[in-house]
Write an enzyme that holds these catalytic residues in place. Structure first.
Site, PDB file in Angstrom:
ATOM      1  N   LYS A   1     -84.327  35.014  57.276  1.00  0.00           N
ATOM      2  CA  LYS A   1     -83.278  36.016  57.093  1.00  0.00           C
ATOM      3  C   LYS A   1     -82.927  36.707  58.407  1.00  0.00           C
ATOM      4  O   LYS A   1     -83.790  36.906  59.274  1.00  0.00           O
ATOM      5  CB  LYS A   1     -83.735  37.080  56.083  1.00  0.00           C
ATOM      6  CG  LYS A   1     -84.270  36.520  54.771  1.00  0.00           C
ATOM      7  CD  LYS A   1     -84.700  37.632  53.831  1.00  0.00           C
ATOM      8  CE  LYS A   1     -85.477  37.087  52.655  1.00  0.00           C
ATOM      9  NZ  LYS A   1     -86.876  36.723  53.001  1.00  0.00           N
TER      10      LYS A   1
ATOM     11  N   ASP B   1     -90.514  31.307  51.836  1.00  0.00           N
ATOM     12  CA  ASP B   1     -89.611  32.395  52.223  1.00  0.00           C
ATOM     13  C   ASP B   1     -90.221  33.243  53.326  1.00  0.00           C
ATOM     14  O   ASP B   1     -91.370  33.680  53.235  1.00  0.00           O
ATOM     15  CB  ASP B   1     -89.332  33.274  51.003  1.00  0.00           C
ATOM     16  CG  ASP B   1     -88.336  34.379  51.302  1.00  0.00           C
ATOM     17  OD1 ASP B   1     -87.124  34.114  51.210  1.00  0.00           O
ATOM     18  OD2 ASP B   1     -88.764  35.499  51.631  1.00  0.00           O
TER      19      ASP B   1
ATOM     20  N   TYR C   1     -90.157  40.050  59.187  1.00  0.00           N
ATOM     21  CA  TYR C   1     -91.543  39.951  58.730  1.00  0.00           C
ATOM     22  C   TYR C   1     -92.511  39.716  59.887  1.00  0.00           C
ATOM     23  O   TYR C   1     -93.713  39.957  59.746  1.00  0.00           O
ATOM     24  CB  TYR C   1     -91.725  38.809  57.724  1.00  0.00           C
ATOM     25  CG  TYR C   1     -90.968  38.948  56.422  1.00  0.00           C
ATOM     26  CD1 TYR C   1     -90.270  40.116  56.105  1.00  0.00           C
ATOM     27  CD2 TYR C   1     -90.954  37.910  55.510  1.00  0.00           C
ATOM     28  CE1 TYR C   1     -89.574  40.222  54.922  1.00  0.00           C
ATOM     29  CE2 TYR C   1     -90.254  38.010  54.310  1.00  0.00           C
ATOM     30  CZ  TYR C   1     -89.560  39.162  54.024  1.00  0.00           C
ATOM     31  OH  TYR C   1     -88.872  39.259  52.843  1.00  0.00           O
TER      32      TYR C   1
ATOM     33  N   HIS D   1     -80.293  39.700  55.503  1.00  0.00           N
ATOM     34  CA  HIS D   1     -81.398  40.378  54.830  1.00  0.00           C
ATOM     35  C   HIS D   1     -80.937  41.607  54.048  1.00  0.00           C
ATOM     36  O   HIS D   1     -81.348  41.798  52.898  1.00  0.00           O
ATOM     37  CB  HIS D   1     -82.450  40.774  55.872  1.00  0.00           C
ATOM     38  CG  HIS D   1     -83.813  40.954  55.289  1.00  0.00           C
ATOM     39  ND1 HIS D   1     -84.959  40.843  56.040  1.00  0.00           N
ATOM     40  CD2 HIS D   1     -84.225  41.236  54.041  1.00  0.00           C
ATOM     41  CE1 HIS D   1     -86.022  41.038  55.266  1.00  0.00           C
ATOM     42  NE2 HIS D   1     -85.599  41.291  54.049  1.00  0.00           N
TER      43      HIS D   1
END
Length: 275
Positions: free
Chosen positions: A75, A45, A50, A108
């Protein structure tokens, strides 16, 4: 050692535990993903926000595991919501990952104030129809928000990734997901912002089964039909986190794990904004 899988409503198989990568940087993510795949993980993931998609892709590329055995999730960030911007953002994510396709693509956060998540969903349906994404899901969505997606597009998500742990059990949302054929994934499954893992009662349960408190919590998730995504870059910890399918918690132990004050530690989907 590999996790068993669950069949999603689109027919694709989802491993019942995955590797989280937040807040790793690219170098950390590359090492963590490579070691996790070697250990037996098949679900990884990440997210555009990120900042480690390139590292995740490098870890996948460095592994000897065949690409079609790995479920890679990323996402859509809030800044990129909207039809055309979703198409562009996905292309950028795919380029950073270095992959021909993404297995699971999630919105997200819903960001209801912007009112663009349905437009984003329609773009994601197009990406799926074009063969660039295998499965579509959401993250941090409420039942009403999922209902709106279905009402306006006719397409339901196969996954809803939410904050869920023994300090925030989310029974109602988990039940909604199950009733509608949506797999619930848990981010922050070990409640890292709390002292959960040092709880004496949890330690007692762990000792009874010859496992760690973290393994007890992850097993609690699995027995509730939830797919946890614990983050770890340490190969030994990764092995421990994956090794939760050889013991079973009793009903009393399951209740004891979650018998504690309940509170959300992350954002509220009705108000949280992530850009």
């Amino acid at each position: 050692m590999q996790a068993p899988t669950t069949t999603m409503t689109d027919g694709l198989e989802l491993p019942r535990i995955g590797l989280g990568t937040y807040p790793m940087d690219d170098a950390q993510a590359a090492d963590a993903v490579r070691s996790a795949l070697d250990v037996g993980y098949r679900l990884v993931d990440t997210a555009a926000s990120y900042g480690n998609e390139a590292g995740v892709g490098q870890g996948v590329a460095m592994s000897d595991v065949p690409r079609d055995e790995i479920v890679v999730t990323t996402k859509l960030r809030g800044d990129d919501q909207g039809y055309e911007s979703t198409l562009r953002a996905f292309g950028e994510s795919r380029e950073r990952l270095g992959l021909e396709y993404v297995d699971l693509y999630l919105i997200h956060w819903p960001l209801p104030r912007l009112g663009r998540y349905v437009d984003s969903w329609q773009a994601m349906i197009q990406l799926r129809d074009d063969g660039l994404v295998n499965s579509l899901g959401v993250s941090n969505f409420t039942p009403a928000q999922i209902d709106r997606l279905v009402a306006e597009t006719g397409v339901a998500p196969v996954v809803n990734q939410i904050e869920l742990h023994p300090c925030f059990v989310q029974d109602e949302l988990r039940a909604y997901d199950a009733d509608h054929g949506v797999v619930t994934e848990a981010w922050q499954p070990l409640a890292r912002k709390t002292d959960l893992l040092s709880d004496p009662g949890l330690r007692e349960i762990a000792d009874r089964h010859g496992v760690t408190p973290a393994q007890v919590v992850l097993r609690w998730h699995v027995q509730r039909g939830v797919v946890p995504i614990p983050k770890s870059g340490d190969p030994q910890r990764q092995r421990e986190n994956l090794d939760v399918f050889g013991f079973v918690l009793s009903e009393e132990e399951m209740a004891a794990v979650a018998d504690r004050p309940q509170a959300r530690s992350g954002g509220d989907p009705e108000t949280h904004e992530e850009f």
